[in-house]
Motif scaffolding. Structure first.
Motif, PDB file in Angstrom:
ATOM      1  N   PHE A 123      22.435 -10.455   1.030  1.00 43.75           N
ATOM      2  CA  PHE A 123      23.727 -10.780   1.637  1.00 43.75           C
ATOM      3  C   PHE A 123      24.721  -9.644   1.392  1.00 43.75           C
ATOM      4  CE2 PHE A 123      27.949 -12.910   1.093  1.00 43.75           C
ATOM      5  CZ  PHE A 123      28.133 -13.258   2.410  1.00 43.75           C
ATOM      6  N   SER A 146      24.310  -6.335   4.708  1.00 43.71           N
ATOM      7  CA  SER A 146      25.264  -6.846   5.688  1.00 43.71           C
ATOM      8  C   SER A 146      26.214  -5.773   6.196  1.00 43.71           C
ATOM      9  CB  SER A 146      26.054  -8.008   5.076  1.00 43.71           C
ATOM     10  OG  SER A 146      26.671  -7.600   3.894  1.00 43.71           O
ATOM     11  N   ALA A 202      21.691  -6.815   9.728  1.00 42.95           N
ATOM     12  CA  ALA A 202      21.928  -8.161   9.210  1.00 42.95           C
ATOM     13  C   ALA A 202      21.152  -9.185  10.021  1.00 42.95           C
ATOM     14  CB  ALA A 202      23.419  -8.491   9.231  1.00 42.95           C
ATOM     15  N   SER A 246      17.928 -11.457   8.726  1.00 43.78           N
ATOM     16  CA  SER A 246      17.997 -12.920   8.761  1.00 43.78           C
ATOM     17  C   SER A 246      16.865 -13.501   9.577  1.00 43.78           C
ATOM     18  CB  SER A 246      19.314 -13.412   9.347  1.00 43.78           C
ATOM     19  OG  SER A 246      20.323 -12.510   9.136  1.00 43.78           O
ATOM     20  N   VAL A 283      13.955 -13.623   7.458  1.00 43.41           N
ATOM     21  CA  VAL A 283      14.073 -14.672   6.443  1.00 43.41           C
ATOM     22  C   VAL A 283      13.762 -16.039   7.037  1.00 43.41           C
ATOM     23  CG1 VAL A 283      15.725 -15.942   5.016  1.00 43.41           C
ATOM     24  CG2 VAL A 283      15.633 -13.465   4.895  1.00 43.41           C
ATOM     25  N   GLY A 323      17.555 -21.127   6.694  1.00 46.28           N
ATOM     26  CA  GLY A 323      17.424 -19.801   7.281  1.00 46.28           C
ATOM     27  C   GLY A 323      18.525 -19.516   8.286  1.00 46.28           C
ATOM     28  N   PHE A 366      21.655 -18.878   6.513  1.00 46.72           N
ATOM     29  CA  PHE A 366      21.626 -17.512   5.972  1.00 46.72           C
ATOM     30  C   PHE A 366      22.042 -16.532   7.063  1.00 46.72           C
ATOM     31  CE2 PHE A 366      19.249 -13.599   4.998  1.00 46.72           C
ATOM     32  CZ  PHE A 366      19.670 -13.365   3.702  1.00 46.72           C
ATOM     33  N   MET A 367      21.481 -16.738   8.266  1.00 44.33           N
ATOM     34  CA  MET A 367      21.794 -15.848   9.372  1.00 44.33           C
ATOM     35  C   MET A 367      23.274 -15.924   9.734  1.00 44.33           C
ATOM     36  SD  MET A 367      20.129 -15.854  13.142  1.00 44.33           S
ATOM     37  CE  MET A 367      19.167 -14.381  13.319  1.00 44.33           C
ATOM     38  N   MET A 399      25.261 -14.114   7.131  1.00 44.33           N
ATOM     39  CA  MET A 399      25.027 -12.670   7.202  1.00 44.33           C
ATOM     40  C   MET A 399      25.781 -12.050   8.384  1.00 44.33           C
ATOM     41  SD  MET A 399      22.824 -11.216   5.077  1.00 44.33           S
ATOM     42  CE  MET A 399      21.631 -10.089   5.730  1.00 44.33           C
TER      43      MET A 399
END
Lengths: 235, 192, 198
Positions: free
Chosen positions: C31, C35, C41, C45, C48, C143, C146-147, C150
């Protein structure tokens, strides 16, 4: 005598010059997550330190036997088993701590500090030096966690180690123990540390190494070189 | 890039890794055998002390049963002379940070004798305040369908925790589940 | 109906209120590290999300086996090895069969092994007692969360580049303070899931 002096150095570098959290910017996840109270921060620091010292000793002792090619998986297995042992002991003898740390206890496995030290130090140095290095890094990690959690608990909950502080406990600044407070206190702490480092003419702490992960040493071997290699090949 | 590999080059690392795995597994199995009983004991102790807290009159508890429709587990509490003094229910509801599991004690008269939070993932300083007695004691003596209220704690109202209405709602929902199962179980017992 | 509602609420909770990065502090390293630019980024993601979903699909049956044979204490060690092996395997397969996808995600894959968010989501699924469908929704949600974090943060950081910042705050400190503000904005989602699904 000379030996002793260098051991002392191995120990103290982990606390100040190469503090894993504040200087090397490793292990940020547990630092942010478990610093909501001093108690859980100290618990996390202690648990991670035990794993760090044990895995450093084991990896250093086995450094000549572990084949080069499979060393990263071997380190991961060794670290994961120590983490599991600590987890079981905590569950059995300190169930409250287990509740406070929750998922972050098994996640010590992926704490960059531990794999980082295994790769950067324990795999190249004798057992005693590795143990001392692990201890120093562990104390450094715990110190950083202690600083973070003190600020957050005193301001955010108006207490210290669970004891409430008059006036502050009636007017807690809740945001400090909420997630944003974690980022904020960590940022300010980094700024203060950078300022001191600058005075002493040392470089400021930065995320370094391969673009993504601060676990520079380990990940370099794992991926960046590969990435670079690939880039070269394709070029 | 890759030269032809010597079988030994593959075998030796693989065998070493296998040995390391075996040794660590043995170590883990040993630790597990030492700590297993203690961990189970801890869980049982916690269960017993929570039950005693929410239904103080009871000294012994019957076996735990489950209400299929709601998923609420419960057991009957008896006093020293073997008379039923009420029930203890374990129910959960969704709070701000996942499930909040609540244990509710209900006396034979249908009034709540105590509430305790067994596990939760609520925010420290906000929702986590639900574990404090100030909030839990607001339930004692109440019965029937409860509702969350921001300011009052009279009658069917349960005063919410400041700035943690979702958590308060979750606890109240779990307690309501317990109360509805109570009316079924206690009614059934009288008929039978 | 009740079932889909439950799954959707797990998904939304994982993306918004219980965002992995901003409220659970998992996956902080990438992160903060990846980023800087929007496209890296997004690439990271995507990788991930992919690995999280795959890891959950694989570890779920393995965990059932472990429970069956009373070997729960091997969870951590087995999961981390499975994730590490999985990442390697995905890398090889992608390289061989879907080179276009490999070009997009390949360089991020090795970095994910030590990403605590992946191991974290797998362990949390089990701690929460989720079934297979719930686990999958939770993982994909984590996930996606997270995206979201990010990509949003990459936007913030691109603007930070051109700001006049006090000297001692430059670099990591101001990044963390900015992360703190993004995290505040996510506090605003409090209760949204409960209100939608009542």
């Amino acid at each position: 005598m000379a030996e002793k002096k260098s051991l002392g150095k191995e120990f103290s570098k982990g606390i100040l010059a190469e503090n894993p959290v504040l200087r090397l910017v490793l292990g940020t996840c547990p630092t942010l997550a478990t610093s909501t109270s001093v108690q859980s921060a100290l618990g996390m620091g202690l648990a991670a330190s035990i794993v760090l010292v044990c895995s450093n000793i084991a990896i250093s002792a086995l450094r000549k036997i572990i084949p080069e090619k499979v060393r990263i998986p071997a380190y991961i297995v060794i670290i994961a088993s120590f983490v599991t042992i600590v987890q079981m002991l905590v569950k059995a003898f300190a169930p409250e701590l287990d509740e406070q740390l929750g998922v972050y206890l098994p996640l010590i496995v992926v704490n960059c500090i531990i794999l980082g030290r295994a790769e950067a130090f324990a795999s190249k140095n004798p057992v005693l030096a590795s143990a001392v290095d692990g201890l120093g890094m562990g104390v450094g990690f715990t110190t950083a966690l202690f600083l973070m959690s003190s600020v957050r608990e005193i301001l955010g909950a108006g207490s210290f180690l669970g004891m409430s502080i008059p006036f502050l406990s009636q007017n807690p600044v809740l945001i400090f123990i909420l997630p944003p407070g974690g980022f904020f206190v960590f940022g300010i702490l980094m700024a203060v540390v950078n300022r001191f480092a600058e005075k002493k003419g040392k470089p400021r702490a930065e995320l370094r190494g391969c673009e993504a992960c601060p676990m520079a040493q380990t990940c370099k071997l794992n991926s960046c070189e590969k990435t670079e290699e690939k880039a070269e090949v394709s070029a | 890039m890759k030269k032809k590999m010597n079988p030994k080059d593959i075998l030796v690392p693989a065998v070493m890794l296998l040995i390391i795995c075996l040794v660590t597994t043995v170590l883990l199995a040993l630790t597990n055998s030492v700590t297993k009983t203690k961990i189970a004991q801890n869980a049982a102790d916690k269960e017993t002390s929570s039950r005693a807290e929410v239904l103080p009159e009871a000294t012994q508890f019957s076996e735990v049963k489950i209400d299929e429709a709601t998923g609420v587990t419960y057991c009957e509490g008896k006093n020293a002379s073997g008379e039923s003094v009420g029930y203890v229910f374990t129910s959960s509801a969704k709070g701000y940070g996942g499930d909040v599991t609540v244990m509710t004690g209900v006396g034979s008269d249908g009034k709540i004798t105590g509430v305790t939070i067994l596990s939760h993932g609520e925010t420290p300083g906000l929702g986590a305040n639900s574990t404090k007695p100030e909030f839990r004691n607001r339930f004692i003596g109440k019965s029937g369908e409860l509702v969350v209220n921001k300011t009052s704690n009279d009658g069917q109202n349960v005063q919410a925790i400041t700035a943690a209405t979702i958590t308060s709602k979750a606890v109240v929902a779990a307690v309501n589940d317990a109360l509805s199962v109570f009316s079924e179980v206690s009614g059934g017992a009288e008929n039978g | 109906m009740e079932m889909t509602k439950g799954l959707l609420s797990i998904l939304l909770t994982a993306i918004l209120t219980q965002n992995f990065v901003l409220s659970k502090f998992l996956g902080i390293c990438p992160f903060l590290g990846v980023s800087k630019k929007l496209n890296t980024a997004a690439g990271m993601s995507a990788a991930v999300i992919f690995v999280m979903a795959l890891a959950t699909a694989v570890t779920y049956p393995i965990n059932t086996l472990l429970v069956k044979f009373d070997l729960e204490y091997l969870q951590t060690i087995v999961f981390i090895l499975v994730i590490a092996a999985l990442v390697q395997l995905v890398e090889i397969i992608l390289k061989k069969y879907i080179p276009s996808l490999y070009q997009a995600l390949g360089i991020y894959l090795p970095l994910i092994t030590t990403n605590c968010a992946v191991l974290g989501v797998v362990i949390l699924n089990i701690d929460n007692g989720y079934g297979f469908a719930q686990s999958m929704f939770n993982s994909v949600g984590a996930g996606l969360g997270f995206m979201l974090a990010m990509v949003m943060f990459a936007g913030v950081r691109e603007r930070l580049e051109s700001c006049d910042i006090p000297k001692f705050l430059k670099g990591l400190p101001i990044t963390l303070v900015a992360a703190s503000l993004v995290s505040v904005s996510f506090l605003g989602f409090t209760g949204i899931v409960e209100n939608i699904f009542g």
